[in-house]
Design an enzyme around this catalytic site. Structure first.
Site, PDB file in Angstrom:
ATOM      1  N   LYS A 210       1.159  -1.244  -0.216  1.00  0.00           N
ATOM      2  CA  LYS A 210      -0.444   0.172   0.012  1.00  0.00           C
ATOM      3  C   LYS A 210       1.048   1.493   0.096  1.00  0.00           C
ATOM      4  O   LYS A 210       0.426   2.323  -0.771  1.00  0.00           O
ATOM      5  CB  LYS A 210      -0.886  -0.043   1.555  1.00  0.00           C
ATOM      6  CG  LYS A 210      -1.867   1.447   2.011  1.00  0.00           C
ATOM      7  CD  LYS A 210      -2.840   1.349   0.901  1.00  0.00           C
ATOM      8  CE  LYS A 210      -2.532   2.831   1.155  1.00  0.00           C
ATOM      9  NZ  LYS A 210      -3.901   3.368   0.334  1.00  0.00           N
ATOM     10  N   CYS A 264      -2.963  11.136   1.551  1.00  0.00           N
ATOM     11  CA  CYS A 264      -2.673   9.629   1.609  1.00  0.00           C
ATOM     12  C   CYS A 264      -1.382  10.180   0.755  1.00  0.00           C
ATOM     13  O   CYS A 264       0.095   9.639   1.819  1.00  0.00           O
ATOM     14  CB  CYS A 264      -3.672   8.998  -0.125  1.00  0.00           C
ATOM     15  SG  CYS A 264      -4.634   8.972   1.450  1.00  0.00           S
TER      16      CYS A 264
END
Ligand code: SAJ
Length: 435
Positions: A210, A264
């Site tokens: 991720k 993010c």
């Protein structure tokens, strides 16, 4: 996993609530838990406390059917999904306090045999750390051999804000188990709603995958941002340059901009740097390049403003990217605040079609006002395009002819053919290349 299973989702934010709603709309009984009473109350009424396309319908139906409920405390369940924030501390290391608090709350209701899934983006080792934490909190859940009777897996979210309800279903998922059995069990749960492939691995690899996905994007945006600075020095139009280079079958350069925002991409690469500082030179430099871009735009605007008396500056867009209302970590917001602070005598007209009032960081300046694009363009001496919202794409470049234009997204540069640009716009493009 049978559909009779009960699932608790801890954290009803941008990821937790869509996940809870999609599971509930596929027949799973879901309880959403949040420490924020506003979120619990909204979800209990079948409402969504933030903007995300299509989410309202899912939540409304799931709550009306009784499949989704919300409350402030963690009840017993078969599966617990943790989707809480993982911000970074001042030294760029991850702040895991929300995960620790969620684990402590879950620990109190476990009976043995449950599955705990971490969805929050986390540094490598975090899922294993949660399991160790539980072993300390609840030694009664350990076998005589020291094995936990609760399983742990990491299943990172990978959905794009603005497309969450679609991508939740269509994206592939990575599921990493602390044990292979935990991975297989978690994969069964995601298979309930995920039409993409579910890929099994260990928890540590899933955690790093991720982070790597978002770092890949950050490094590539940094390359584009660096090109924009090189082009400025060499008096080349960066948009034309990228357009031409991308004609090569194996080149796909991303778009330069005013910086990288959101919760993010501007955060996750630091978790890799923090975990392996000596080896993460490129990833660290990419972060630094992208973080330096807002300051560079401010400097260019200040230079243009210094040539005018009491300039009026239109700032088009405050969100962190196009066509959303999300202002979190927005470089546009940072630029607006810094221009307000550093350009003496300037009047700032901020245009953001997705909000109704200025956020506190800008509202505190008397010189800044939220206004329409028409009004701002009618009176501005300097036009700074910060976000390529759909509404701005229809602005006729001819209306900019007499103005200083700082186009950080290449909206007007890309909109015209390279040959035969109108005179005023050709001038504006000089300024585009210079930002
Ligand atoms: N940006 C550029 N140039 C580009 C592309 C983006 O300057 O060519 C800027 C945007 O304007 C924005 C920032 O980068 O400020 C991030 O935008 P984004 O659309 O690239 O990504 P996010 O932050 O909305 O979502 C990302 C996605 N990750 C990847 O595409 C690898 C999403 O799939 C993740 O689920 C999400 O992060 C997340 O939650 O981690």
């Amino acid at each position: 996993m049978s559909l009779e299973s009960t699932v608790v989702v801890v954290g009803l934010g941008y990821i937790g609530l869509p996940t809870a709603a999609i599971l509930a709309s596929h027949g799973v009984r879901v309880t959403g838990v949040d420490v924020n009473p506003r979120h619990v109350e909204a979800v209990s009424r079948g409402e969504v406390p933030f903007v995300e396309p299509d989410l309202s319908d899912h939540v409304e139906r799931a709550v009306a059917s009784g499949a989704l409920t919300a409350q402030a405390t963690v009840p017993p369940a078969d599966v617990f999904i943790v989707a809480v924030p993982t911000p970074f501390a001042d030294n760029h290391s991850a702040d895991l306090s929300y995960i620790d608090a969620a684990m402590a709350a879950i620990a109190g209701v476990l009976r043995g045999g449950e599955l705990v899934i971490l969805e929050s983006t986390s540094p490598p080792g975090t899922t294993g750390r949660m399991a160790s934490h539980l072993g300390l909190l609840r030694p009664d859940l350990l076998t005589p051999e020291g094995e936990l009777t609760v399983e742990f897996a990491h299943c990172p979210e990978r959905v794009l804000p603005g497309r969450i309800m679609t991508e939740l279903v269509t994206n592939d998922r990575i599921v990493g188990g602390v044990t292979p059995a935990a991975a297989a069990r978690a994969a069964n749960l995601y298979a309930v709603f995920c039409r993409g492939e579910v890929h099994l691995t260990d928890a540590r690899t899933a955690e790093l995958a991720k982070l790597v996905e978002n770092s890949f994007r950050d490094v590539n945006i940094a390359f584009a941002n660096e090109l924009s600075l090189i082009c400025e020095r060499l008096h080349v139009d960066v948009w034309e340059l990228i357009d031409l280079a991308n004609k090569h079958p194996r080149v796909n350069i991303l778009s330069p901009g005013p910086g990288v925002g959101g919760h993010c991409i501007a955060v996750d690469p630091w978790f890799i740097v923090s975990a392996a500082p000596m080896e993460s030179r490129l990833i660290r430099t990419a972060r630094e390049v992208n973080d330096s871009k807002p300051g560079h735009v401010v400097q260019r605007v200040a230079e243009h403003a210094a040539r005018l008396r009491d300039p009026v500056i239109a700032l088009l867009g405050l969100a962190f990217k196009a066509d959303i209302d999300d202002l979190r970590e927005s470089p546009a917001l940072q630029i607006a605040a810094e221009v307000a602070q550093t350009v003496p005598g300037a009047r700032l007209l901020a245009v953001e079609p997705h909000i109704e009032q200025l956020p506190p960081g800008l509202a505190s300046f008397d010189s800044v006002r939220l206004t329409s694009a028409e009004e701002a363009l009618a009176v501005a001496d300097i036009v700074v395009l910060l976000v390529d919202h759909r509404q701005f794409r229809s602005i006729d470049p001819a209306t900019l002819a007499e103005k200083v234009v700082v186009d950080t997204r290449g909206l007007w540069s890309q909109a015209q053919s390279l040959a035969g640009a109108p005179r005023g716009l050709a001038d504006a493009r000089q300024l585009v290349a210079a930002t």
